[in-house]
Design an enzyme around this catalytic site. Structure first.
Site, short mmCIF file in Angstrom:
data_model
loop_
_atom_site.label_atom_id
_atom_site.label_comp_id
_atom_site.label_asym_id
_atom_site.label_seq_id
_atom_site.Cartn_x
_atom_site.Cartn_y
_atom_site.Cartn_z
N ASP A 118 0.83 -1.21 0.00
CA ASP A 118 0.00 0.00 0.00
C ASP A 118 0.86 1.26 0.00
OD1 ASP A 118 -2.30 1.48 0.04
OD2 ASP A 118 -2.78 1.09 2.14
N LEU A 140 11.33 -20.56 -4.20
CA LEU A 140 10.27 -19.70 -3.64
C LEU A 140 8.96 -19.87 -4.40
CD1 LEU A 140 9.38 -17.21 -1.85
CD2 LEU A 140 10.08 -15.79 -3.79
N HIS A 147 3.01 3.39 -8.92
CA HIS A 147 2.85 1.96 -9.19
C HIS A 147 4.11 1.40 -9.87
CE1 HIS A 147 -1.19 2.13 -7.78
NE2 HIS A 147 -1.68 2.81 -8.80
C1 FPP Z 1 -1.77 0.20 -3.44
O1 FPP Z 1 -1.33 1.53 -3.48
C2 FPP Z 1 -1.22 -0.57 -4.55
C3 FPP Z 1 -1.97 -1.16 -5.52
C4 FPP Z 1 -3.43 -1.11 -5.57
C5 FPP Z 1 -1.35 -1.89 -6.64
C6 FPP Z 1 -0.14 -2.69 -6.32
C7 FPP Z 1 0.60 -2.90 -7.59
C8 FPP Z 1 1.95 -2.87 -7.71
C9 FPP Z 1 2.86 -2.73 -6.58
C10 FPP Z 1 2.59 -2.94 -9.04
C11 FPP Z 1 2.35 -4.14 -9.85
C12 FPP Z 1 2.43 -5.44 -9.14
C13 FPP Z 1 3.16 -6.50 -9.54
C14 FPP Z 1 3.02 -7.82 -8.86
C15 FPP Z 1 4.11 -6.39 -10.63
P1 FPP Z 1 -2.43 2.68 -3.60
O2 FPP Z 1 -2.54 3.08 -5.03
O3 FPP Z 1 -3.71 2.24 -2.97
O4 FPP Z 1 -1.76 3.80 -2.75
P2 FPP Z 1 -2.48 4.98 -1.95
O5 FPP Z 1 -3.28 4.32 -0.87
O6 FPP Z 1 -1.34 5.78 -1.43
O7 FPP Z 1 -3.33 5.72 -2.94
#
Ligand code: FPP
Length: 244
Positions: free
Chosen positions: A22, A133, A39
């Site tokens: 997050d 893993l 992201h």
């Molecule tokens: C949460 O941050 C993150 C996500 C909803 C997406 C997670 C995706 C990645 C880390 C990249 C792709 C993944 C892989 C496996 C390659 P948020 O956008 O909710 O952050 P915020 O709460 O600060 O808005």
């Protein structure tokens, strides 16, 4: 940066670590960058987490990449996230395979774009014989939906006369979940200071140790994983019993 094989000399490392990644949006906002930049950096942090998990001797790493609630985000952000996943699966598969990583996916992947479904199938099949893993990626995943699908499958079996409702045990129920055959997480890490489960592995995390970090996911390093594992190793897990 190298990570010690195990920290402390008593408790073993967790067999299964689950991570809610997050804070990508806040990371980008703090830098006046578009959310996709967060992201993208988040995808880099995924690489560090996978490497660290291998170095620390963790058997299973589950990453919450796209929740069933994430469809509520603006279409452009959904497309950006799907684009990143596509890139990750295309670019990282060869390396992961070489590193003996076995990839699996949980969640209802049937609703993902068709080409991503193909990449998911191919990553699963290509790495199915690997013994290092286990990297589990949660895509269009929601814990309640997973439990519901398991309940529906069991109800159908009961209706078809294949099972007796009274014979449904915890173990039999778990066999119907997307995580069948995967041990429950011992440790769940959530970054960005939020302290919620957000519909992640609700059944499986009944006895997981929870570690909440203020670090935003794009800033997550191998040292963060090592520190969370060390905290886990210092905890007294009783599973409802008294201490030894
Ligand atoms: C949460 O941050 C993150 C996500 C909803 C997406 C997670 C995706 C990645 C880390 C990249 C792709 C993944 C892989 C496996 C390659 P948020 O956008 O909710 O952050 P915020 O709460 O600060 O808005």
């Amino acid at each position: 940066m190298s990570v010690p094989q195990s920290i402390g000399d008593t408790a073993p490392p967790p067999a299964h670590v689950a991570i809610i990644m997050d804070g990508n949006g806040r990371w980008a906002k703090a830098r006046s960058l578009p959310r996709i930049a967060g992201h993208q950096r988040g995808a880099r942090a995924v690489r560090s987490a996978v490497e660290a998990a291998r170095e620390l001797g963790i058997g299973y790493l589950t990453l919450y990449a796209f929740s069933s609630e994430n469809w509520k985000r603006p279409e452009t952000e959904i497309n950006d996230l799907m684009g990143l996943l596509r890139l990750y699966l295309q670019r990282e598969l060869a390396d992961l395979h070489r590193s003996n990583v076995r990839m699996r996916f949980i969640g209802d992947t049937s609703l993902l774009p068709k080409d991503i479904q193909k990449l998911v199938e191919s990553a699963t099949a290509t790495t199915s014989g690997n013994t290092g893993l286990n990297l589990i990626v949660a895509l269009n995943y929601g814990g309640r939906n997973e439990i519901l699908r398991a309940a529906q499958a069991l109800a159908q079996k009961a209706r078809d006369g294949e099972i007796e409702p009274a014979d449904i045990s915890v173990e039999k129920f778990a066999e119907q979940l997307d995580t069948a055959g995967i041990p429950d997480p011992d440790l769940m890490i959530r970054t960005s200071g939020e302290k919620r489960l957000s519909n992640f592995l609700l059944w499986q995390m009944a006895y997981a140790e929870l570690v909440f970090l203020d670090t935003l996911w794009p800033d997550f390093t191998k040292d963060h994983l090592a520190a969370a594992v060390a905290e886990f190793q210092g905890r007294d897990r009783r599973f409802g019993a008294t201490s030894a």
